[in-house]
Design a protein around this motif. Structure first.
Motif, PDB file in Angstrom:
ATOM      1  N   LEU A 191      -3.936   9.401  -0.314  1.00 17.98           N
ATOM      2  CA  LEU A 191      -4.465   9.156  -1.652  1.00 17.98           C
ATOM      3  C   LEU A 191      -5.556  10.164  -1.977  1.00 17.98           C
TER       4      LEU A 191
ATOM      5  N   ARG B  14     -10.219  -5.219  -6.045  1.00 15.26           N
ATOM      6  CA  ARG B  14     -11.069  -4.082  -6.421  1.00 15.26           C
ATOM      7  C   ARG B  14     -12.217  -3.892  -5.429  1.00 15.26           C
TER       8      ARG B  14
ATOM      9  N   ARG C  74       0.849  -1.183   0.000  1.00 12.88           N
ATOM     10  CA  ARG C  74       0.000   0.000   0.000  1.00 12.88           C
ATOM     11  C   ARG C  74       0.887   1.236   0.000  1.00 12.88           C
TER      12      ARG C  74
ATOM     13  N   HIS D 224      -1.046   0.581  -5.769  1.00 12.19           N
ATOM     14  CA  HIS D 224      -1.047  -0.640  -4.979  1.00 12.19           C
ATOM     15  C   HIS D 224      -0.384  -1.742  -5.793  1.00 12.19           C
TER      16      HIS D 224
ATOM     17  N   THR E 134      -4.613  -1.326 -14.697  1.00  8.39           N
ATOM     18  CA  THR E 134      -4.198  -2.567 -14.039  1.00  8.39           C
ATOM     19  C   THR E 134      -3.077  -3.168 -14.863  1.00  8.39           C
TER      20      THR E 134
ATOM     21  N   LEU F 271      -9.969  -2.339  -2.080  1.00 11.44           N
ATOM     22  CA  LEU F 271      -8.975  -1.276  -2.164  1.00 11.44           C
ATOM     23  C   LEU F 271      -9.468  -0.148  -3.060  1.00 11.44           C
ATOM     24  N   PRO F 272      -8.948   1.063  -2.855  1.00  7.60           N
ATOM     25  CA  PRO F 272      -9.328   2.190  -3.712  1.00  7.60           C
ATOM     26  C   PRO F 272      -8.562   2.149  -5.042  1.00  7.60           C
ATOM     27  N   LEU F 273      -9.012   1.301  -5.951  1.00  9.69           N
ATOM     28  CA  LEU F 273      -8.320   1.074  -7.210  1.00  9.69           C
ATOM     29  C   LEU F 273      -9.099   1.677  -8.369  1.00  9.69           C
ATOM     30  N   SER F 274      -8.360   2.115  -9.371  1.00 10.67           N
ATOM     31  CA  SER F 274      -8.982   2.580 -10.599  1.00 10.67           C
ATOM     32  C   SER F 274      -9.697   1.420 -11.282  1.00 10.67           C
TER      33      SER F 274
ATOM     34  N   ALA G  66      -7.052  10.040  -5.056  1.00  9.73           N
ATOM     35  CA  ALA G  66      -7.895   9.404  -6.059  1.00  9.73           C
ATOM     36  C   ALA G  66      -7.584   7.915  -6.081  1.00  9.73           C
ATOM     37  N   PRO G  67      -8.427   7.106  -6.694  1.00  7.05           N
ATOM     38  CA  PRO G  67      -8.122   5.683  -6.847  1.00  7.05           C
ATOM     39  C   PRO G  67      -6.797   5.489  -7.576  1.00  7.05           C
ATOM     40  N   THR G  68      -6.098   4.444  -7.226  1.00  7.83           N
ATOM     41  CA  THR G  68      -4.740   4.240  -7.739  1.00  7.83           C
ATOM     42  C   THR G  68      -4.705   3.154  -8.804  1.00  7.83           C
TER      43      THR G  68
END
Length: 453
Positions: A260, A333, A255, A298, A345, A336-339, A262-264
């Motif tokens: 953060l 997804r 992490r 991440h 990805t 976690l705060p993911l795009s 925004a989503p990563t």
């Protein structure tokens, strides 16, 4: 070829090919180069060098005596008065046909020297092996190339070179980067197994011996921060069920330590046990993010377990590919705060891991659409057609060492075929072999480029 994780089924894939024999590397040896220098030294200077008091860094790196600005004379020195033979096992350079070029020259009083003319951008790991007593050195009696390589690699790091790294097993290797290799000030120091100190949590739990005082919750461990060598990081060990095999897989989660906004992006990285336990990727990621080289992201480092499991699950279009698409990425997804953008990805790995990254974007571009494949084992499959079927939705980034021709040539050819058909692709030729010494820094460079797009 491209299908959704929910619809993933067994299907007919191309038959895997047998390994391609690697031809010998071309090595230019400067025979007698250091002997000439040695004979110009006074007796006290020779004694000082032998005693290890010389202040010059080793190996010795000098301008090319032939005047080529893109070449350096690289001299490896070793002192062992009991040695009968000494060999340099530099990655991808040892071969039954190159043994004479890899063996040191004996000088007086137990000093051994070997000088190569190498490209000024060379990056390599190496070990030095000594044969004592009578008889033929074992690297000269081995029956095949693998036996030669193992015998030549049986020694240890260069005692006069403090720069260390490691490979799959965690065994320490020395590392040499010549002056024209791109700088990597954010590169953290790897932690070989022999000097790893307190290892990251996961070794005991992976064997079913979870330390007391920790509990499982939602596939995660709860408890204190964990120590990796001399670097304190909160690499979280997750146990994620593989629905195809029914077993739990180990995944080390990085992490970002910065707030953060925004989503990563997400990086899924094969051979995760090496990156987590030995390569100290967490330290490199921290430094690269702090320096603005990488955005916060991440990283999920997927354990490839052992050689048989890795060969079975990472070397083709299913196995780890299905696990990442159907189980791992959906769980990450959710938690976690993911795009959600598949282009954000990134799937990466080296060797078989690089091959799996390419199969990933070919089969599941709606889940992961960017492949960063390092030294992908393209001798095993022809991936032109599977990748072209996903064209328009994927990005392919290929890296290969010039001293691994059975990988370098097909990677370059794959890039050309994809580019001709309009696929977003790039190929980087690195002056190295099949080697963690360059996979680590070039992973960061590849990520920096693809995440800046």
């Amino acid at each position: 070829m491209a299908i959704s994780p929910a619809a993933a089924v067994e299907r007919d894939f191309p038959a895997p090919r047998e390994p391609v024999p690697q031809p010998p590397a071309r090595i230019r040896v400067l025979t007698g180069y250091f002997r000439t220098h040695w004979e110009t030294l006074s007796a006290p200077e020779q004694q000082q060098l032998q005693a290890g008091w010389d202040t010059r860094a080793l190996p010795l790196i000098e301008d090319d005596p032939d005047g080529d600005p893109d070449v350096r004379a690289v001299t490896f020195l070793y002192r062992n008065s009991a040695a009968a033979a000494v060999i340099l096992s530099a990655n991808a350079m040892v071969h039954p046909d190159t043994l004479g070029a890899c063996e040191f020259e004996a000088l007086p009083d137990g000093l051994w020297a070997l000088t190569w003319q190498m490209p000024a951008s060379w990056e390599a790991s190496y070990r030095i092996t000594v044969h004592t007593g009578t008889g033929t050195p074992p690297w000269r009696t081995a029956a095949d190339r693998r036996g030669v390589r193992l015998a030549a690699d049986a020694g240890g790091p260069d005692p006069r070179n403090s720069v260390l790294s490691t490979g799959m097993s965690g065994a320490a290797t020395s590392v040499l980067r010549l002056p024209a290799a791109p700088p990597a000030p954010w590169l953290a120091t790897p932690v070989p197994a022999a000097s790893a100190g307190t290892s990251i949590m996961g070794d005991d739990s992976a064997a079913g011996l979870l330390p007391q005082g920790r509990c499982w919750a939602g596939g995660r461990t709860s408890g204190p921060r964990h120590v990796l060598g001399d670097f304190v990081r909160s690499l979280e060990l997750r146990r994620v069920r593989d629905r195809h095999t029914g077993r739990m897989r180990n995944v080390w989660l990085y992490r970002p330590r910065v707030p953060l906004a925004a989503p990563t992006p997400l990086l899924v990285l094969h051979d995760g046990q090496v990156w987590a336990k030995y390569q100290n990727l967490a330290g490199t990621l921290d430094a690269a993010i702090d320096a603005g080289i990488l955005p916060p992201l991440h990283v999920a480092m997927v354990d490839s377990v052992d050689v048989p499991t890795r060969s079975r699950e990472l070397s083709g279009p299913t196995g780890s590919v299905d696990f990442a698409a159907c189980d791992l990425i959906p769980e990450l997804r959710r938690s976690l705060p993911l795009s959600p953008d598949p282009l954000h990805t990134v799937i990466s790995g080296a060797s078989y891991g690089g091959l799996a990254a390419l199969w990933q974007v070919a089969r599941f571009p709606g889940t992961a659409a960017t492949a960063l494949a390092q030294s992908p084992s393209l001798w095993r499959y022809d991936l032109d057609q599977p990748l072209l079927e996903a064209a328009g939705r994927i990005r392919v980034r290929l890296q290969a060492g010039c001293y691994e021709p059975s990988i370098h040539a097909p990677a370059r050819a794959l890039h050309a075929a994809l580019a001709e058909s309009g696929v977003d692709t790039d190929f980087r030729s690195v002056t190295g072999g099949h080697d963690w010494a360059w996979w680590h820094p070039w992973l960061i460079r590849g990520l920096a480029a693809v995440l800046a797009d």
